[in-house]
Design an enzyme around this catalytic site. Structure first.
Site, PDB file in Angstrom:
ATOM      1  N   HIS A   1      -1.342  58.711   4.914  1.00 54.36           N
ATOM      2  CA  HIS A   1      -3.220  58.727   5.467  1.00 54.36           C
ATOM      3  C   HIS A   1      -2.992  59.162   6.667  1.00 54.36           C
ATOM      4  CE1 HIS A   1      -6.281  57.136   3.884  1.00 54.36           C
ATOM      5  NE2 HIS A   1      -6.765  56.089   3.971  1.00 54.36           N
TER       6      HIS A   1
ATOM      7  N   ASP B   1      -6.748  62.065   2.711  1.00 58.02           N
ATOM      8  CA  ASP B   1      -7.387  60.516   2.714  1.00 58.02           C
ATOM      9  C   ASP B   1      -7.463  60.565   1.467  1.00 58.02           C
ATOM     10  OD1 ASP B   1      -9.412  61.151   5.491  1.00 58.02           O
ATOM     11  OD2 ASP B   1     -10.389  62.678   4.893  1.00 58.02           O
TER      12      ASP B   1
END
Length: 414
Positions: free
Chosen positions: A385, A389
């Protein structure tokens, strides 16, 4: 001065291994190019050749953990090679000597065949000698029927006696509290290889911000396409059309749609990859290995299946090399072959994403306002992450799902 035998570098992420087997005896004379030992790491098993000729002296024992660049043996180049005795020439038979009766000739003159060991690799020769096996009685699966280490190990495993549980011993154990406790638990120190695998998995979770996104896919069209073309595919290419090639091609197109997943972090630098080498996780007796399928964007379904079949064979024979597992940009892991319904796979550093496949199950789903039974699979995308996204992850997974539900699009590039 003796030449040092050092453990060679096997890749940036490999720092140690286990010297599992010496292929030559301590003090034995070795020739340049002879295989000296087998080294097992958390990724591969490799054999090390001699760089010079001479008498070898072991510096570590079998089963010891050794570091990269550690000296494991010395080779004395001044040692003289042992003399080879010439076989005496057979005596000439006089042409006037009467011929013996065929049955008598068979009984008296026919030599008893001995299993040839000169063509065996050092590792195979060591195994057959230790277990007193006849190599000629073992079917070889290597090229031209060559006997492989895996063939011998399979025979050794078959010959292992089944565990005995005599009634008298069971009763004795039942009446002994210490023995009863021993029956309930078994303690075994974690092997160095297993410890190394554990360290890598923990490091992967600690060094990346891992997140997993799920979806499900209807594989009815893929199953129908395979069934329709399987016979012709096998006749043309000599191997079956599997599910994995569909997933590989879908992943490639997904990476092309969402290039941010085809990237990785190197410190504070984001490296964008423009090639599509896809790792396929393969479970072996020694743990998980991830051989890499090269240039999947340029490969046909048949070429991908051929690469997979080749790696599967190498994995069974413990022949996976460091070159086979390096350079992947994304990994596919198929827990479904073991019956897994759902899981959260761990990213394989330095990659940023991994797709988890799972078992295909017929489940009721809604189609055009009706409930129908379809072959469904859950998909799991784990990703870093820090650079990917949620929107990119969902888009990628949705792209893979849509391509698998309409596989003809992958064939025509639609």
């Amino acid at each position: 001065m003796a030449t040092e035998v050092k453990v060679p570098a096997l890749g940036e992420s490999i720092t140690s291994g286990i010297l599992v087997t010496w292929l030559v005896k301590d003090g034995e004379y070795v020739n340049k190019g002879d295989l000296l030992y087998e080294l097992e790491t958390d990724k591969i098993t490799s054999e090390a050749p001699a760089e010079v000729s001479g008498a070898i002296t072991h510096k570590v024992a079998e089963g010891e953990e050794v570091a990269i660049d550690q000296v494991v043996a010395l080779i004395d180049e001044k040692a003289q090679a042992p003399e080879t005795k010439d076989e005496p020439a057979p005596e000439a038979v006089s042409e006037v000597e009467p011929k013996a009766d065929e049955s008598e000739k068979t009984d008296k003159e026919a030599p008893t065949p001995k299993p040839a060991t000169t063509t065996l690799s050092p590792a195979v020769r060591k195994l057959v000698e230790e277990h007193n096996l006849d190599p000629s009685a073992i079917k070889g699966t290597g090229k031209d029927g060559r006997l492989l280490k895996a063939d011998v190990l399979a025979v050794i495993e078959e010959k292992k006696p089944s565990p005995e549980t005599p009634v008298a011993k069971e009763r004795e154990a039942d009446s002994n509290p210490v023995a009863e406790t021993a029956k309930r638990t078994t303690r075994q120190e974690l092997s160095p290889i297993r410890r190394r695998i554990a360290e890598r998995l923990v490091a992967a979770q600690q060094q990346a911000a891992l997140l997993t996104t799920f979806n499900e896919v209807d594989l009815g069209e893929v199953i129908a396409l395979r069934k329709k073309h399987q016979e012709a595919f096998v006749a043309r290419h000599g191997l079956k059309l599997g599910f994995m090639s569909f997933f590989v091609k879908a992943v490639v197109q997904g990476l092309q749609v969402v290039p941010g997943i085809n990237a990785q972090l190197e410190g504070d630098t984001l490296v964008q990859n423009h090639f599509y080498d896809i790792g396929v996780a393969v479970g072996t007796e020694k743990g998980l290995v991830v051989p890499v399928l090269r240039d999947c964007d340029q490969s046909s379904f048949a070429e991908i299946e051929q690469q997979i079949a080749g790696y599967a064979k190498k994995a069974r024979e413990s022949k996976i090399t460091i070159e086979d597992i390096q350079g992947g940009v994304f990994t596919i892991s198929n827990g479904g072959i073991y019956g897994s319904m759902l899981s959260t796979p761990i990213v394989n550093p330095p990659q940023s994403g991994i797709l988890g496949m799972h078992a295909i199950q017929e489940r009721p789903v809604a189609r055009n306002g009706e409930v129908v039974i379809r072959p469904m699979m859950y998909l799991a995308l784990s990703y870093d992450h820090r650079i990917i996204d949620g929107k990119e992850a969902v888009t990628f997974l949705k792209t893979v799902k849509e391509l698998l539900e309409e596989p003809a699009r992958m064939l025509f590039g639609a």
